[in-house]
Design a protein around this motif. Sequence first.
Motif, mmCIF file in Angstrom:
data_model
loop_
_atom_site.group_PDB
_atom_site.id
_atom_site.type_symbol
_atom_site.label_atom_id
_atom_site.label_comp_id
_atom_site.label_asym_id
_atom_site.label_seq_id
_atom_site.Cartn_x
_atom_site.Cartn_y
_atom_site.Cartn_z
ATOM 1 N N TRP A 73 0.769 -1.247 -0.039
ATOM 2 C CA TRP A 73 0.056 -0.076 0.059
ATOM 3 C C TRP A 73 0.909 1.080 -0.125
ATOM 4 C CZ3 TRP A 73 -4.969 0.590 -0.699
ATOM 5 C CH2 TRP A 73 -5.960 -0.569 -0.415
ATOM 6 N N GLU A 78 0.785 5.641 -0.363
ATOM 7 C CA GLU A 78 0.081 6.804 -0.432
ATOM 8 C C GLU A 78 0.823 7.979 -1.666
ATOM 9 O OE1 GLU A 78 -1.867 9.555 2.863
ATOM 10 O OE2 GLU A 78 0.204 10.049 2.451
ATOM 11 N N THR A 105 -4.140 6.590 -2.813
ATOM 12 C CA THR A 105 -3.635 5.419 -2.136
ATOM 13 C C THR A 105 -3.770 4.397 -3.433
ATOM 14 O OG1 THR A 105 -5.939 4.767 -1.452
ATOM 15 C CG2 THR A 105 -4.256 5.647 0.257
ATOM 16 N N ASN A 108 -2.669 0.321 -4.184
ATOM 17 C CA ASN A 108 -2.550 -0.902 -3.634
ATOM 18 C C ASN A 108 -1.893 -1.818 -4.637
ATOM 19 O OD1 ASN A 108 -2.406 -3.368 -2.251
ATOM 20 N ND2 ASN A 108 -4.431 -3.881 -2.563
ATOM 21 N N ILE A 160 2.354 2.970 3.438
ATOM 22 C CA ILE A 160 1.043 2.954 4.671
ATOM 23 C C ILE A 160 0.685 1.607 4.924
ATOM 24 C CG2 ILE A 160 0.367 5.118 3.978
ATOM 25 C CD1 ILE A 160 -1.881 3.976 2.314
#
Length: 157
Positions: free
Chosen positions: A75, A77, A91, A93, A135
Amino acid sequence: MNKLLGVYMILLFSIGLGACSSRQNDYSEFCNLPPAGWVYDDTLRFITDIADSVASGTLTVAVRHNNNYPYSNLWLELTRRSGVDKISRDTVNLQLADIYGRWYGNGFGASYQFSDTVRGITRLFRGDTITVRHIMRLDTLPDVEQLGITFVSTESN
């Protein structure tokens, strides 16, 4: 016949030179991460350096990790600051492995590179600042070697 061959060779050479020209609004940069791990508060900073004041295209984020990376995803940001006060945050992924633990990325040896398109950022301005931080739910993320961004302009020169 020799004159025709000469014209043909010049034409092929000219086409080859045109195919080798770089796009002035393409941008790519990678940052090395410490071998001890990527600390949660360590933010990577990229300042876009494109020829035009604004360009449209595709932004991708790429990660290089080794075979010991303990997770199947990452993850991130991403924050883009454009001008004085325009800030956008998203964000991402990155799915790095399938459910069986096989890496999606390409590579040889113990390192793999995986990249994915960042949705929502389709225009860059010269001098935009893009920051990236992980994150994940831990303080220090191990076995990530490099992270980078690439912008490929859709405009032809």
